[in-house]
Design a protein around this motif. Structure first.
Motif, PDB file in Angstrom:
ATOM      1  N   CYS A   8      12.655   1.863  50.061  1.00 19.54           N
ATOM      2  CA  CYS A   8      12.933   2.601  51.287  1.00 19.54           C
ATOM      3  C   CYS A   8      12.455   4.041  51.150  1.00 19.54           C
ATOM      4  N   ARG A   9      12.793   4.678  50.036  1.00 25.15           N
ATOM      5  CA  ARG A   9      12.350   6.063  49.804  1.00 25.15           C
ATOM      6  C   ARG A   9      10.831   6.145  49.716  1.00 25.15           C
ATOM      7  N   ALA A  10      10.214   5.181  49.023  1.00 24.67           N
ATOM      8  CA  ALA A  10       8.753   5.185  48.871  1.00 24.67           C
ATOM      9  C   ALA A  10       8.057   4.973  50.216  1.00 24.67           C
ATOM     10  N   ALA A  11       8.584   4.070  51.028  1.00 27.59           N
ATOM     11  CA  ALA A  11       7.989   3.814  52.345  1.00 27.59           C
ATOM     12  C   ALA A  11       8.113   5.049  53.230  1.00 27.59           C
ATOM     13  N   ARG A  12       9.251   5.711  53.174  1.00 25.57           N
ATOM     14  CA  ARG A  12       9.391   6.959  53.929  1.00 25.57           C
ATOM     15  C   ARG A  12       8.382   7.987  53.449  1.00 25.57           C
ATOM     16  N   GLY A  13       8.155   8.009  52.126  1.00 24.44           N
ATOM     17  CA  GLY A  13       7.192   8.947  51.557  1.00 24.44           C
ATOM     18  C   GLY A  13       5.776   8.695  52.064  1.00 24.44           C
ATOM     19  N   LEU A  14       5.394   7.410  52.151  1.00 23.77           N
ATOM     20  CA  LEU A  14       4.062   7.091  52.682  1.00 23.77           C
ATOM     21  C   LEU A  14       3.892   7.615  54.095  1.00 23.77           C
ATOM     22  N   LEU A  15       4.950   7.531  54.865  1.00 21.71           N
ATOM     23  CA  LEU A  15       4.905   7.962  56.257  1.00 21.71           C
ATOM     24  C   LEU A  15       5.247   9.445  56.438  1.00 21.71           C
ATOM     25  N   LEU A  51      15.116  -1.678  59.515  1.00 19.87           N
ATOM     26  CA  LEU A  51      14.326  -0.772  58.686  1.00 19.87           C
ATOM     27  C   LEU A  51      12.970  -1.392  58.347  1.00 19.87           C
ATOM     28  N   ILE A  52      12.986  -2.651  57.926  1.00 23.85           N
ATOM     29  CA  ILE A  52      11.742  -3.335  57.576  1.00 23.85           C
ATOM     30  C   ILE A  52      10.800  -3.376  58.771  1.00 23.85           C
ATOM     31  N   ASN A  53      11.337  -3.667  59.933  1.00 21.50           N
ATOM     32  CA  ASN A  53      10.513  -3.724  61.143  1.00 21.50           C
ATOM     33  C   ASN A  53       9.932  -2.351  61.489  1.00 21.50           C
ATOM     34  N   ALA A  54      10.714  -1.299  61.333  1.00 22.02           N
ATOM     35  CA  ALA A  54      10.219   0.057  61.614  1.00 22.02           C
ATOM     36  C   ALA A  54       9.050   0.388  60.691  1.00 22.02           C
ATOM     37  N   GLY A  59       2.652   0.274  59.903  1.00 18.42           N
ATOM     38  CA  GLY A  59       1.597  -0.114  58.976  1.00 18.42           C
ATOM     39  C   GLY A  59       1.973  -0.142  57.516  1.00 18.42           C
ATOM     40  N   VAL A  60       3.260  -0.067  57.197  1.00 14.72           N
ATOM     41  CA  VAL A  60       3.698  -0.105  55.808  1.00 14.72           C
ATOM     42  C   VAL A  60       4.079  -1.536  55.443  1.00 14.72           C
ATOM     43  N   GLU A  61       3.506  -2.007  54.356  1.00 13.67           N
ATOM     44  CA  GLU A  61       3.800  -3.346  53.853  1.00 13.67           C
ATOM     45  C   GLU A  61       4.717  -3.213  52.642  1.00 13.67           C
ATOM     46  N   VAL A  72       7.675  -4.978  42.715  1.00 10.16           N
ATOM     47  CA  VAL A  72       7.993  -4.509  44.052  1.00 10.16           C
ATOM     48  C   VAL A  72       7.313  -3.185  44.314  1.00 10.16           C
ATOM     49  N   GLY A  73       7.137  -2.871  45.573  1.00 10.35           N
ATOM     50  CA  GLY A  73       6.519  -1.608  45.929  1.00 10.35           C
ATOM     51  C   GLY A  73       6.265  -1.530  47.425  1.00 10.35           C
ATOM     52  N   VAL A  74       5.448  -0.584  47.803  1.00 14.33           N
ATOM     53  CA  VAL A  74       5.053  -0.385  49.192  1.00 14.33           C
ATOM     54  C   VAL A  74       3.591   0.010  49.213  1.00 14.33           C
TER      55      VAL A  74
END
Length: 80
Positions: A8-15, A51-54, A59-61, A72-74
């Protein structure tokens, strides 16, 4: 397949999103995200799906340990 706090933190970081921005995009409270990322409590399945849908809509996988991903990762979804 469960979303991990680290993902979750990593995906937020990408965005480049704050917890508040994710909360707004997903339709959950900021405290839900804060408590989850700090490992104070697990997410309810419905909140996890939001959260996953957002992330997917932006564009985050999310990668889950399924043999092929080797951990695991993003990442940003490949464009094509």
């Amino acid at each position: 397949m469960s979303l991990l706090p680290e993902q979750c933190r990593a995906a937020r970081g990408l965005l480049n999103w704050t917890q508040g921005q994710l909360a707004l995009a997903a339709g959950v409270s900021r405290s839900t995200i804060k408590d989850f990322e700090c490992q104070r409590h697990a997410l309810q399945r419905s909140s996890e799906e939001l959260l996953i849908n957002a992330f997917r809509l932006r564009g985050v996988e999310l990668l889950f340990e399924d043999g092929a991903a080797r951990g695991v990762g993003v990442r940003f979804r490949a464009r094509g």
